[in-house]
Motif scaffolding. Structure first.
Motif, PDB file in Angstrom:
ATOM      1  N   LEU A  81       0.849  -1.181   0.000  1.00 13.10           N
ATOM      2  CA  LEU A  81       0.000   0.000   0.000  1.00 13.10           C
ATOM      3  C   LEU A  81       0.887   1.234   0.000  1.00 13.10           C
ATOM      4  O   LEU A  81       1.758   1.380   0.863  1.00 13.10           O
ATOM      5  CB  LEU A  81      -0.862  -0.002   1.267  1.00 13.10           C
ATOM      6  N   ARG A  82       0.680   2.109  -0.978  1.00 13.68           N
ATOM      7  CA  ARG A  82       1.423   3.362  -0.968  1.00 13.68           C
ATOM      8  C   ARG A  82       0.472   4.518  -0.708  1.00 13.68           C
ATOM      9  O   ARG A  82      -0.599   4.604  -1.319  1.00 13.68           O
ATOM     10  CB  ARG A  82       2.115   3.616  -2.300  1.00 13.68           C
ATOM     11  N   GLY A  83       0.835   5.360   0.206  1.00 18.88           N
ATOM     12  CA  GLY A  83       0.042   6.558   0.469  1.00 18.88           C
ATOM     13  C   GLY A  83       1.005   7.673   0.826  1.00 18.88           C
ATOM     14  O   GLY A  83       2.035   7.433   1.460  1.00 18.88           O
ATOM     15  N   PHE A 116       3.519  12.883   3.531  1.00 17.07           N
ATOM     16  CA  PHE A 116       4.249  14.115   3.224  1.00 17.07           C
ATOM     17  C   PHE A 116       4.351  14.180   1.710  1.00 17.07           C
ATOM     18  O   PHE A 116       4.984  13.323   1.088  1.00 17.07           O
ATOM     19  CB  PHE A 116       5.655  14.080   3.846  1.00 17.07           C
ATOM     20  N   LYS A 117       3.701  15.178   1.126  1.00 18.44           N
ATOM     21  CA  LYS A 117       3.604  15.193  -0.331  1.00 18.44           C
ATOM     22  C   LYS A 117       4.370  16.379  -0.929  1.00 18.44           C
ATOM     23  O   LYS A 117       4.100  17.517  -0.564  1.00 18.44           O
ATOM     24  CB  LYS A 117       2.130  15.268  -0.761  1.00 18.44           C
ATOM     25  N   PRO A 118       5.289  16.109  -1.833  1.00 23.11           N
ATOM     26  CA  PRO A 118       6.049  17.202  -2.456  1.00 23.11           C
ATOM     27  C   PRO A 118       5.223  17.822  -3.580  1.00 23.11           C
ATOM     28  O   PRO A 118       5.266  17.363  -4.708  1.00 23.11           O
ATOM     29  CB  PRO A 118       7.278  16.481  -3.012  1.00 23.11           C
ATOM     30  N   SER A 174       1.260   5.514 -13.689  1.00 22.34           N
ATOM     31  CA  SER A 174       0.307   6.582 -13.350  1.00 22.34           C
ATOM     32  C   SER A 174       0.967   7.946 -13.509  1.00 22.34           C
ATOM     33  O   SER A 174       0.482   8.808 -14.253  1.00 22.34           O
ATOM     34  CB  SER A 174      -0.199   6.411 -11.915  1.00 22.34           C
ATOM     35  N   HIS A 175       2.089   8.167 -12.795  1.00 20.45           N
ATOM     36  CA  HIS A 175       2.777   9.451 -12.924  1.00 20.45           C
ATOM     37  C   HIS A 175       3.416   9.596 -14.316  1.00 20.45           C
ATOM     38  O   HIS A 175       3.567  10.703 -14.816  1.00 20.45           O
ATOM     39  CB  HIS A 175       3.829   9.624 -11.828  1.00 20.45           C
ATOM     40  N   ALA A 176       3.796   8.481 -14.918  1.00 21.24           N
ATOM     41  CA  ALA A 176       4.457   8.558 -16.221  1.00 21.24           C
ATOM     42  C   ALA A 176       3.512   9.064 -17.303  1.00 21.24           C
ATOM     43  O   ALA A 176       3.908   9.875 -18.142  1.00 21.24           O
ATOM     44  CB  ALA A 176       5.017   7.192 -16.606  1.00 21.24           C
ATOM     45  N   LEU A 236       0.760   1.833  -8.788  1.00 21.42           N
ATOM     46  CA  LEU A 236      -0.399   2.380  -9.493  1.00 21.42           C
ATOM     47  C   LEU A 236      -1.236   3.238  -8.552  1.00 21.42           C
ATOM     48  O   LEU A 236      -1.506   2.835  -7.416  1.00 21.42           O
ATOM     49  CB  LEU A 236      -1.271   1.228 -10.031  1.00 21.42           C
ATOM     50  N   GLU A 237      -1.637   4.380  -9.034  1.00 18.70           N
ATOM     51  CA  GLU A 237      -2.436   5.300  -8.225  1.00 18.70           C
ATOM     52  C   GLU A 237      -3.905   4.865  -8.301  1.00 18.70           C
ATOM     53  O   GLU A 237      -4.473   4.771  -9.389  1.00 18.70           O
ATOM     54  CB  GLU A 237      -2.270   6.705  -8.800  1.00 18.70           C
ATOM     55  N   VAL A 238      -4.510   4.606  -7.144  1.00 16.58           N
ATOM     56  CA  VAL A 238      -5.892   4.094  -7.092  1.00 16.58           C
ATOM     57  C   VAL A 238      -6.728   4.991  -6.191  1.00 16.58           C
ATOM     58  O   VAL A 238      -6.254   5.440  -5.146  1.00 16.58           O
ATOM     59  CB  VAL A 238      -5.914   2.649  -6.519  1.00 16.58           C
ATOM     60  N   CYS A 250      -5.686  15.011  -5.277  1.00 15.04           N
ATOM     61  CA  CYS A 250      -4.609  15.219  -6.235  1.00 15.04           C
ATOM     62  C   CYS A 250      -4.488  14.003  -7.135  1.00 15.04           C
ATOM     63  O   CYS A 250      -4.888  12.898  -6.763  1.00 15.04           O
ATOM     64  CB  CYS A 250      -3.283  15.546  -5.546  1.00 15.04           C
ATOM     65  N   ASP A 251      -3.978  14.250  -8.334  1.00 14.42           N
ATOM     66  CA  ASP A 251      -3.687  13.175  -9.284  1.00 14.42           C
ATOM     67  C   ASP A 251      -4.895  12.318  -9.668  1.00 14.42           C
ATOM     68  O   ASP A 251      -4.742  11.141 -10.028  1.00 14.42           O
ATOM     69  CB  ASP A 251      -2.560  12.273  -8.746  1.00 14.42           C
ATOM     70  N   GLY A 252      -6.095  12.888  -9.616  1.00 18.28           N
ATOM     71  CA  GLY A 252      -7.296  12.130  -9.987  1.00 18.28           C
ATOM     72  C   GLY A 252      -7.266  11.688 -11.443  1.00 18.28           C
ATOM     73  O   GLY A 252      -7.725  10.597 -11.776  1.00 18.28           O
ATOM     74  N   ARG A 253      -6.727  12.534 -12.306  1.00 13.75           N
ATOM     75  CA  ARG A 253      -6.734  12.232 -13.744  1.00 13.75           C
ATOM     76  C   ARG A 253      -5.978  10.939 -14.059  1.00 13.75           C
ATOM     77  O   ARG A 253      -6.251  10.275 -15.041  1.00 13.75           O
ATOM     78  CB  ARG A 253      -6.117  13.445 -14.484  1.00 13.75           C
ATOM     79  N   GLN A 254      -5.006  10.613 -13.214  1.00 10.20           N
ATOM     80  CA  GLN A 254      -4.209   9.405 -13.469  1.00 10.20           C
ATOM     81  C   GLN A 254      -4.629   8.240 -12.577  1.00 10.20           C
ATOM     82  O   GLN A 254      -4.036   7.163 -12.645  1.00 10.20           O
ATOM     83  CB  GLN A 254      -2.725   9.705 -13.261  1.00 10.20           C
ATOM     84  N   SER A 255      -5.632   8.459 -11.730  1.00 16.61           N
ATOM     85  CA  SER A 255      -6.015   7.401 -10.781  1.00 16.61           C
ATOM     86  C   SER A 255      -7.012   6.443 -11.417  1.00 16.61           C
ATOM     87  O   SER A 255      -7.915   6.855 -12.135  1.00 16.61           O
ATOM     88  CB  SER A 255      -6.633   8.020  -9.526  1.00 16.61           C
TER      89      SER A 255
HETATM   90 MN    MN Z   1       1.044  11.426  -6.874  1.00 15.47          MN
END
Ligand code: MN
Ligand code: PEP
Length: 246
Positions: free
Chosen positions: A26-28, A31-33, A174-176, A200-202, A211-216
């Motif tokens: 699980l990735r979450g 602290f988000k840059p 996802s980020h790519a 993978l962003e879910v 954030c990052d909804g477009r790639q989720s």
């Molecule tokens: Mn992200």
């Protein structure tokens, strides 16, 4: 995954859904840059507590980002794997702190936004030389001139790195790509190129993501990708014949 007022329940529900879909970690981001200081910056230490709770609930090991050398020990107390993000790939004090960390968590080092392979490998070397041999390289796309995708996914780096280093290489489609409709295809392509894993962003409702909804992708889409990857892995291991071409 990014959330704030969406509440702790959403993280826990998503964690259970991704586990059911076949995720192994699980990735979450606690602290988000973020590129802009006005964007949601993550929940900080509260986010680490939530991730620990999600691990407790699901049994999934947790990976999360650390952005500052002084926070390495704190984040390592909660995380099973530390993420060093693209924007910090050449933050040498951070690389050294992750390398020297008492808890010796494996470090997933994302490729810098415009990093060459050489720069990326030397960044990994900082962690290894400081005492932590467990580095995972993550290709997440590099900056390109074309605005149609968020980044340019450099899949050539996967087989190339297998020649240059023993470190495992994973891919973040996802980020790519920045576009969820491209994620299933590029996930397959990444595994076919030899990637040892995918990140993978879910989100249960990508359109409401902070954030990052477009790639989720949704947990259901994740499940479909996991099933495809399992089949593809069998084909690649020659356990299943390729369909013959007429
Ligand atoms: Mn992200
Ligand atoms: C992330 O993984 O959420 C992230 C910010 O990625 P990157 O460092 O690849 O931009």
């Amino acid at each position: 995954m990014c959330r704030r007022e969406q509440g702790p329940d959403q993280l826990l529900t998503t964690a259970q859904a991704v586990k059911a879909a076949g995720a192994q970690l699980l990735r979450g981001g606690a602290f988000k840059p973020r590129t802009s200081p006005y964007q949601f910056q993550g929940l900080g230490v509260e986010g680490l507590h939530l991730l620990a709770e999600a691990r407790e609930l699901t049994g999934l090991p947790v990976i999360t980002e650390v952005m500052e050398p002084d926070m390495v020990e704190t984040v390592a107390q909660y995380a099973d794997i530390l993420q060093i993000g693209s924007r910090n790939m050449q933050n040498f004090p951070l690389l050294l702190a992750a390398g020297r960390s008492r808890l010796q968590r494996p470090v997933m080092l994302k490729r810098g936004i415009s990093a060459t392979i050489e720069e990326w490998l030397l960044a990994a070397e900082y962690i290894v030389a400081a005492g932590n041999p467990n580095v995972i390289l993550c290709e997440r796309g590099i900056r390109s001139f074309d605005q149609h995708t968020r980044n340019l996914l450099d899949l050539t780096c996967v087989p190339l790195l297998q020649e240059l280093t023993h470190l495992p290489v994973i891919v973040d489609p996802s980020h790519a790509t920045g576009r969820r409709e491209l994620v299933p295809t590029m996930s397959r392509a990444s595994i076919a190129a030899g990637a040892a894993g995918l990140i993978l962003e879910v989100h249960p409702d990508p359109t409401s993501a902070l954030c990052d909804g477009r790639q989720s992708i949704t947990p259901e889409q994740l499940q479909a990708i996991v099933q495809e990857i399992q089949l593809l892995t069998q084909v690649l291991a020659h356990k299943m014949p390729l369909p013959s071409v007429a």
